[in-house]
Design a protein around this motif. Sequence first.
Motif, PDB file in Angstrom:
ATOM      1  N   ARG A 158       0.931  -1.076  -0.064  1.00 31.43           N
ATOM      2  CA  ARG A 158      -0.022  -0.029  -0.027  1.00 31.43           C
ATOM      3  C   ARG A 158       0.901   1.319  -0.022  1.00 31.43           C
ATOM      4  NH1 ARG A 158      -3.627  -1.450   4.955  1.00 31.43           N
ATOM      5  NH2 ARG A 158      -2.014  -3.036   5.428  1.00 31.43           N
ATOM      6  N   ARG A 159       0.534   2.215  -0.760  1.00 32.06           N
ATOM      7  CA  ARG A 159       1.368   3.339  -1.061  1.00 32.06           C
ATOM      8  C   ARG A 159       0.575   4.624  -0.581  1.00 32.06           C
ATOM      9  NH1 ARG A 159       3.460   5.661  -6.919  1.00 32.06           N
ATOM     10  NH2 ARG A 159       1.304   5.452  -7.118  1.00 32.06           N
ATOM     11  N   GLN A 160       1.129   5.676   0.114  1.00 26.74           N
ATOM     12  CA  GLN A 160       0.585   6.894   0.257  1.00 26.74           C
ATOM     13  C   GLN A 160       1.556   7.867  -0.161  1.00 26.74           C
ATOM     14  OE1 GLN A 160      -2.293   7.866   1.719  1.00 26.74           O
ATOM     15  NE2 GLN A 160      -1.729   9.906   0.825  1.00 26.74           N
ATOM     16  N   LEU A 179      -7.387  13.547   4.113  1.00 19.63           N
ATOM     17  CA  LEU A 179      -7.264  12.113   4.596  1.00 19.63           C
ATOM     18  C   LEU A 179      -8.161  11.508   5.541  1.00 19.63           C
ATOM     19  CD1 LEU A 179      -3.477  11.619   3.878  1.00 19.63           C
ATOM     20  CD2 LEU A 179      -5.318  11.003   2.155  1.00 19.63           C
ATOM     21  N   GLY A 180      -8.213  12.371   6.630  1.00 24.46           N
ATOM     22  CA  GLY A 180      -9.082  11.754   7.737  1.00 24.46           C
ATOM     23  C   GLY A 180     -10.595  12.012   7.523  1.00 24.46           C
ATOM     24  N   GLY A 227       2.958  11.448  -0.102  1.00 22.77           N
ATOM     25  CA  GLY A 227       2.951  12.507   0.754  1.00 22.77           C
ATOM     26  C   GLY A 227       2.871  14.021   0.079  1.00 22.77           C
ATOM     27  N   GLY A 284      -5.651   8.973  -0.883  1.00 20.32           N
ATOM     28  CA  GLY A 284      -6.242   7.871  -0.073  1.00 20.32           C
ATOM     29  C   GLY A 284      -7.132   7.268  -0.667  1.00 20.32           C
ATOM     30  N   LEU A 285      -7.435   6.837  -1.913  1.00 21.44           N
ATOM     31  CA  LEU A 285      -8.345   6.276  -2.714  1.00 21.44           C
ATOM     32  C   LEU A 285      -7.914   5.495  -3.535  1.00 21.44           C
ATOM     33  CD1 LEU A 285     -10.235   9.606  -3.645  1.00 21.44           C
ATOM     34  CD2 LEU A 285     -11.090   8.091  -1.641  1.00 21.44           C
ATOM     35  N   THR A 286      -8.890   4.834  -4.501  1.00 20.53           N
ATOM     36  CA  THR A 286      -8.353   3.904  -5.488  1.00 20.53           C
ATOM     37  C   THR A 286      -8.596   4.738  -6.826  1.00 20.53           C
ATOM     38  OG1 THR A 286     -10.646   3.008  -5.809  1.00 20.53           O
ATOM     39  CG2 THR A 286      -9.302   1.774  -4.251  1.00 20.53           C
ATOM     40  N   MET A 334      -3.617  15.787   6.320  1.00 23.40           N
ATOM     41  CA  MET A 334      -4.271  14.962   7.474  1.00 23.40           C
ATOM     42  C   MET A 334      -5.637  15.179   7.307  1.00 23.40           C
ATOM     43  SD  MET A 334      -1.429  14.670  10.306  1.00 23.40           S
ATOM     44  CE  MET A 334      -1.239  16.188  10.654  1.00 23.40           C
ATOM     45  N   LYS A 393     -12.286  14.034   4.716  1.00 27.86           N
ATOM     46  CA  LYS A 393     -13.279  14.400   3.517  1.00 27.86           C
ATOM     47  C   LYS A 393     -13.740  13.063   2.745  1.00 27.86           C
ATOM     48  CE  LYS A 393     -11.160  19.080   3.189  1.00 27.86           C
ATOM     49  NZ  LYS A 393     -10.281  19.822   2.182  1.00 27.86           N
ATOM     50  N   ALA A 444      -4.932   8.838  -6.901  1.00 31.05           N
ATOM     51  CA  ALA A 444      -5.487   8.035  -5.743  1.00 31.05           C
ATOM     52  C   ALA A 444      -4.541   7.715  -4.855  1.00 31.05           C
ATOM     53  CB  ALA A 444      -5.872   6.618  -6.533  1.00 31.05           C
ATOM     54  N   ASP A 445      -3.280   7.434  -4.836  1.00 27.53           N
ATOM     55  CA  ASP A 445      -2.312   7.333  -3.672  1.00 27.53           C
ATOM     56  C   ASP A 445      -2.174   8.620  -2.988  1.00 27.53           C
ATOM     57  OD1 ASP A 445      -2.474   4.450  -4.094  1.00 27.53           O
ATOM     58  OD2 ASP A 445      -0.466   4.392  -5.021  1.00 27.53           O
TER      59      ASP A 445
END
Lengths: 181, 181
Positions: B21-23, B94-95, B25, B133-135, B91, B97, B129-130
């Motif tokens: 899994r990739r985020q 990602l947390g 930044g 925080g989505l596909t 943040m 929305k 997406a990455d």
Amino acid sequence: MYVYQVKHGAVRSYKLLSDGRRQIGAFHLAGDIFGLENGDKHRFTAEAVVETVARLIKRESLQLAAARDAVVSHNLLSMITRNLEHAEDHMLLLGRKTAVERVAAFLLEMDCRTGADKMSLPMTRLDIADYLGLTFETVSRALSSLRKAGVLTFLDHDQREIMLNDRRRLADFDPQGPAQP
Amino acid sequence: MYVYQVKHGAVRSYKLLSDGRRQIGAFHLAGDIFGLENGDKHRFTAEAVVETVARLIKRESLQLAAARDAVVSHNLLSMITRNLEHAEDHMLLLGRKTAVERVAAFLLEMDCRTGADKMSLPMTRLDIADYLGLTFETVSRALSSLRKAGVLTFLDHDQREIMLNDRRRLADFDPQGPAQP
DNA sequence: CGCGGCGTTGACGATGGTCAATTTTCGTGG
DNA sequence: CCACGAAAATTGACCATCGTCAACGCCGCG
């Protein structure tokens, strides 16, 4: 205007959306310094989570000290860098981890910061939820499932006191980043 | 070891979890400086998203300059602070929305950073997406629904060239934080 | 040509959110 | 001290958003 150092207690700093959704960026525990992150305008709201005593430092005097003393300036930089590191890790958590993974990561973080196996979490489930990007029900369920899995125990009559039975097994719930390639 | 300044092109910096899994930044576009955020160990992986030219700066020489020149040191601090601000806003995204809100916020951010109405997004849907925080499917659907709502138009069959028709209406999809109380 | 990468779209399902009921805890005031 | 009410926490039932899986189109490139 000020920078704070928590003497004891706990503080949350957070942002809000217009409709009230809240994201807590960090908890500040005993020893932590916060309020640093600002340029001029304050970007976070900070509130005490429980009875808290904090030390006040005038930002101005800190900036003066930093301007004249390279060591102070260096420490300032490294504290902000730590904040940045934390934010980066938290983006990974918020963007890519599941509910249980987030809660496990949170417990490990708190455990690491408080030192003892027996932790007393000063914040409510709602605070934890807003820190982890979840709802308090989901946090509660995740904690229950970790309890049923045997990795932690609620200590008598206060579900804020938590005992970690098996840190290794708890860590298995949180897939830490590997060495970056 | 180095700090970089993007001349043209685009760079992504990201973290991975052990299972892949990739985020992402941040994206670094022309003019941006990155690689700064590090203490010693590198905490992010950076890759070019498209053909990219970047300028190299030895970290060491930068640190020397900062140690002797208060102005350099101050600029350094304010750049890291900007990074921190960005991470804090991210943040919240990602947390808290929703998918459409994230995509709208992303478009507004890119629009703001590139200047023109007509944007060309250098990164793929997967990169977006990455970052959010989505596909990539969800990103694609969100973009489609914004297009159907009339706030944007795809300019080429590639779907990377995007025209914002109504910034105000796009902004309505992204609930910015209010003045913090 | 055909293959591979990228993007879109649909059908379906799972994770986590919403709503509601219940219990425990805790603070306050009689 | 006890009673009451509010706040916190747990748990269950149901549902929505977003993720998964799959099919398909469009290009670019060998």
